[in-house]
Every structure is written in structure tokens, then in C-alpha cells.
Write a protein that holds these residues in place. Structure first.
Motif, short mmCIF file in Angstrom:
data_model
loop_
_atom_site.label_atom_id
_atom_site.label_comp_id
_atom_site.label_asym_id
_atom_site.label_seq_id
_atom_site.Cartn_x
_atom_site.Cartn_y
_atom_site.Cartn_z
N ILE A 62 2.93 13.96 1.92
CA ILE A 62 1.74 13.40 2.56
C ILE A 62 1.96 11.92 2.88
O ILE A 62 2.23 11.12 1.99
CB ILE A 62 0.50 13.55 1.65
N LYS A 63 1.84 11.58 4.16
CA LYS A 63 2.00 10.19 4.58
C LYS A 63 0.62 9.57 4.85
O LYS A 63 -0.29 10.24 5.31
CB LYS A 63 2.87 10.11 5.83
N MET A 64 0.54 8.27 4.56
CA MET A 64 -0.72 7.55 4.76
C MET A 64 -0.51 6.41 5.75
O MET A 64 0.55 5.78 5.76
CB MET A 64 -1.23 7.00 3.43
N LYS A 113 0.85 -1.20 0.00
CA LYS A 113 0.00 0.00 0.00
C LYS A 113 0.89 1.25 0.00
O LYS A 113 2.02 1.22 0.48
CB LYS A 113 -0.91 0.02 1.23
N VAL A 114 0.36 2.35 -0.52
CA VAL A 114 1.13 3.60 -0.57
C VAL A 114 1.39 4.11 0.83
O VAL A 114 0.46 4.24 1.64
CB VAL A 114 0.39 4.66 -1.41
N TYR A 115 2.65 4.40 1.12
CA TYR A 115 3.06 4.95 2.41
C TYR A 115 3.12 6.48 2.35
O TYR A 115 2.68 7.16 3.28
CB TYR A 115 4.42 4.39 2.82
N ARG A 167 -6.40 4.72 7.64
CA ARG A 167 -6.57 5.31 8.98
C ARG A 167 -6.35 6.82 8.96
O ARG A 167 -7.01 7.56 9.70
CB ARG A 167 -5.58 4.66 9.95
N SER A 168 -5.42 7.28 8.13
CA SER A 168 -5.16 8.71 8.03
C SER A 168 -4.47 9.04 6.72
O SER A 168 -3.76 8.22 6.14
CB SER A 168 -4.30 9.20 9.21
#
Length: 222
Positions: free
Chosen positions: A141-143, A134-136, A159-160
Motif C-alpha cells: 500500500i502506497k500513500m 511521512k510514510v510512503y 491525498r491517497s
């Protein structure tokens, strides 16, 4: 006085550069379906001379890139048969923007995934099974994602996104709502239960709130 003015100008330039860098990637929209699941995330990327849209699905996996605005002609280039196997036939340039990928010689778990779009770096999770691939991060912008250690019904869900918090119904007696989006930033969501109507159970009932930082799209399922 001259030194003082130079110092002020230097500080202003740093602030301007920081603000400009922060605007390189912007969350533009979040799409939610009427069953309470996030289906699409769109980010706007300002890279070189192009303004691009980067699209992720609701699970945080990469879906695609498109050039925004009118630009004609747009040239597309691809890696050929002389490149590493994981790069062959992949998009290498779109308009004025170069597209780079992780090599198997760098991090094997990321091989073939996009590493850079113009000047914007992309990174991915590699270890936790609920987050792997998944994209970190997209630029600044962090996920983050829920894992089964948080709650089995939420494992893998977003989650964010940067400072934007996302939450879901989990520990509730209303089982028709479990796993559905409960909150996205300033938006709150509610759903029909069996007590409302056996036919409408689980469908989106209400969206309350507003947020000027991104567009919320609701796609109704038929």
C-alpha cells in the motif's frame, strides 16, 4: 493432458499467492474528528504468526504497533546498548514478530525509523518538505500527500491510500470549510458555516455514503 493440468495448477498457485500477498496489509479504519481533520489510520498486518495493527496519525507519521487477538504471554524485546545509537532501547521483537529499523549507514534521513515489521517493509518520503518523514509505503500500500504546489492550505495532508482517494475543501467561497475533509472514497462530508450558525461554524454537519473496504470513525470534539 497431464501437462495441461500441471499448467493450470501452477497458474492457480500463482493467483493464490498473489491474493495472499495482497492481503498482507489491509486498511482497517480511518478516524476523523468533528472539525474535519483525519486523526488516525489503522492498518492490519499479517506477519509471521502474529496479526498486528499498525497505527499512523492523520499526518502520515508512525504512531505505534499492537498485537491483535488473544495471545498470552507476549514477549517484548529491545535493542541494547551495543547496537547503533539510533536503535538503542527500540523494540526489536514483539511476540513472534521481528522489528527492524533503517541504519544511519543506509539512508541517514531514515535512520532509526522502522524498516520492516516481520515480512512487511515500510518506507518513507525523504525529499519534498511537505512529505519528508511521512510514510510512503506499508507493504503493497502506497500513500501520497498534497504539497504546497497543489494548494498551500492542503500541504502535507493525505491525498491517497493505495487506490483510496481523499480530497479537501480548498477553492471555495465558504472559508469555514477550507482545509477540511471533503471526500474519503465513497464518503462525502459537509460542515456548518457562519450562515448556518456562528456557534456551529466549522463543525461536521453531514456524512453521506458508505464503503465496505474500511471502517469510518467520527470522533466528536468537545
Amino acid at each position: 493432458m497431464a501437462k495441461s493440468i500441471k499448467g493450470i495448477v501452477f497458474i492457480l498457485l500463482i493467483i493464490q499467492f498473489s491474493v495472499s500477498s495482497a492481503q498482507d496489509v489491509i486498511l482497517k479504519s480511518i478516524e476523523l474528528n468533528s472539525s474535519g481533520q483525519i486523526t488516525e489510520l489503522r492498518f492490519e498486518l499479517n506477519s509471521s504468526n502474529d496479526v498486528l495493527a499498525l497505527v499512523l496519525n492523520g499526518n502520515g507519521f508512525f504512531m505505534g504497533i499492537e498485537i491483535l487477538g488473544q495471545k498470552n504471554p507476549i514477549e517484548y524485546m529491545y535493542y541494547d546498548e551495543y547496537e547503533e545509537v539510533e536503535l538503542r532501547s527500540k523494540l526489536s521483537k514483539m511476540g513472534d514478530t521481528d522489528i527492524n529499523y533503517y541504519s544511519s549507514f543506509e539512508v541517514p534521513e531514515k535512520a532509526g525509523r522502522i524498516s520492516k515489521i516481520g515480512s512487511i517493509y515500510i518506507d518513507y518520503y525523504t525529499v519534498d518538505p511537505d512529505k519528508a518523514s511521512k510514510v510512503y509505503s506499508i507493504g503493497n500500500i502506497k500513500m501520497n500527500y498534497f504539497t504546497r504546489s497543489n494548494d498551500a492550505s492542503l500541504a502535507g495532508k493525505i491525498r491517497s491510500i493505495g487506490e483510496l482517494e481523499i480530497d479537501y475543501f480548498a477553492n471555495t467561497v465558504e472559508t469555514d470549510k477550507i482545509g477540511k475533509v471533503m471526500l474519503i472514497g465513497q464518503f462525502n462530508f459537509d460542515y456548518y458555516t457562519e450562515y448556518d450558525s456562528p456557534v456551529m461554524r466549522g463543525k461536521l454537519k453531514e456524512v453521506i455514503g458508505s464503503d465496505d473496504n474500511f471502517e469510518l470513525k467520527v470522533v466528536n470534539l468537545f
